[in-house]
Design an enzyme around this catalytic site. Sequence first.
Site, PDB file in Angstrom:
ATOM      1  CB  THR A 123      -0.931   0.006   1.227  1.00  0.00           C
ATOM      2  OG1 THR A 123      -1.689  -1.205   1.233  1.00  0.00           O
ATOM      3  CG2 THR A 123      -1.882   1.187   1.170  1.00  0.00           C
ATOM      4  CD  GLU A 149      -2.973  -7.977  10.264  1.00  0.00           C
ATOM      5  OE1 GLU A 149      -3.149  -8.403  11.413  1.00  0.00           O
ATOM      6  OE2 GLU A 149      -2.428  -6.897  10.011  1.00  0.00           O
ATOM      7  CE  LYS A 208      -4.744  -1.667   0.918  1.00  0.00           C
ATOM      8  NZ  LYS A 208      -5.315  -2.898   1.460  1.00  0.00           N
ATOM      9  CG  ASN A 212      -8.128  -0.727   3.765  1.00  0.00           C
ATOM     10  OD1 ASN A 212      -8.969  -1.606   3.577  1.00  0.00           O
ATOM     11  ND2 ASN A 212      -6.841  -0.981   3.819  1.00  0.00           N
ATOM     12  CB  CYS A 264      -4.803  -2.376   6.540  1.00  0.00           C
ATOM     13  SG  CYS A 264      -3.797  -3.625   5.705  1.00  0.00           S
ATOM     14  CE  LYS A 267      -0.012  -0.240   6.204  1.00  0.00           C
ATOM     15  NZ  LYS A 267       0.265   0.188   4.840  1.00  0.00           N
ATOM     16  CG  ASP A 268      -4.363   1.654   4.349  1.00  0.00           C
ATOM     17  OD1 ASP A 268      -3.120   1.762   4.483  1.00  0.00           O
ATOM     18  OD2 ASP A 268      -4.898   0.672   3.823  1.00  0.00           O
TER      19      ASP A 268
END
Length: 399
Positions: A123, A149, A208, A212, A264, A267-268
């Site tokens: 990413t 995950e 992406k 998210n 994910c 941070k996204d």
Amino acid sequence: MITTIFVIGAGYVGLSNAVLLAQPKLANQVTLVDIDAQKIAQLQQQESPIDDALIAQFLATQSLNLAAQLVSEADFSTADLVIIATPTNYDVATGKFDTSSVEASIQTVRAHNAQVPIVIKSTVPIGFTRDMQTKFDTRILFMPEFLREGKALYDNLHPSRIIVGCDINHVPALQDVCHQLIVQYQTASEQNHTPSQIMPPTEAEAVKLFANSYLATRIAFFNELDSFAESMGLDSESIITGVSLDPRIGMHYNNPSFGYGGYCLPKDTQQLKANYEGIPANVIHAVVDANNTRKRFVARQIIAKQPNTVGVYRLSMKKDADNFRDSAILDIIELLKQHAIDVKIYEPSLSSPQFMDCPVVNDLASFLETSDVIVANRLHPELAHVKTKVYSRDVFGDS
């Protein structure tokens, strides 16, 4: 023709993609490379270095066309395709992803092979692939991953969509590569057909981050609903069920938690927030703030019970996962410690006697007996006999 594939990075994304593309029905030869010698040694013994039951099963029982070696030993000159799936952690100081491992990987590949198409699966910030095309060459693509995950291989075998980020209008020579990638992933899946799209890499990067961030928004919404219900003494499950039965909303991804976490979503959302610099916006900023508010609310609810000792049952965000990086419970532990509450942790994946300056108790019976309040983001049958001491907002009991 794509038959010889190298995958750089043996984490959830890299390993699941390597196993997926190494299935005998594809007739590829896949080499998975990493800088971690221990991971490579495990893979060479057909053992999974990550907690994913299906990956472990495939490695142990399937005749995969898969090899593993250190990056320093890899010869990319024979590759028909290279996939990069290295970590890109969010750097608070710079306000963006640390993409240095991705760029270093491109540099390494290009030192061996000037022509091989490179697919970035990590990413990255919106616009990163274009920057790499300018710095190196146009044979660099981006394919977003949509994996959970602990269920990464399952999600690769049952993909929601296949997106190839490649501007074929500007680089017509890559049109065949893009279609080959779609065929590879369609064939590798266990579905008859998966929706697929080819779009410019910058748009694929945006897919992406926005996907998210929408999931984070949904989590934040149901968590705020749950905070209201708990504060007012209402039945959260009944309210959420009544709301979710609207088919436009749906009975999915609606189970309250201590806050979104994992590798994910935090941070996204932060990266998308950073990408909005100079653009009027409110929602993404509010979602990040709401998640922090939720963690403070949960901590206050625990503190209000006036415990001397709080036992934290598991650190991971999800059941059947071994990764607790950026888990919401970590911030809650810090908040509890600031109020001079003793915190102990039960986490079987930890081998050290302490974590975050808190004792780690490996004996479950002792942990349960000596905790005044047991904090569990997700419930488990082994907590059933002490449910009067358990604080959790897991109303549906799913992962």
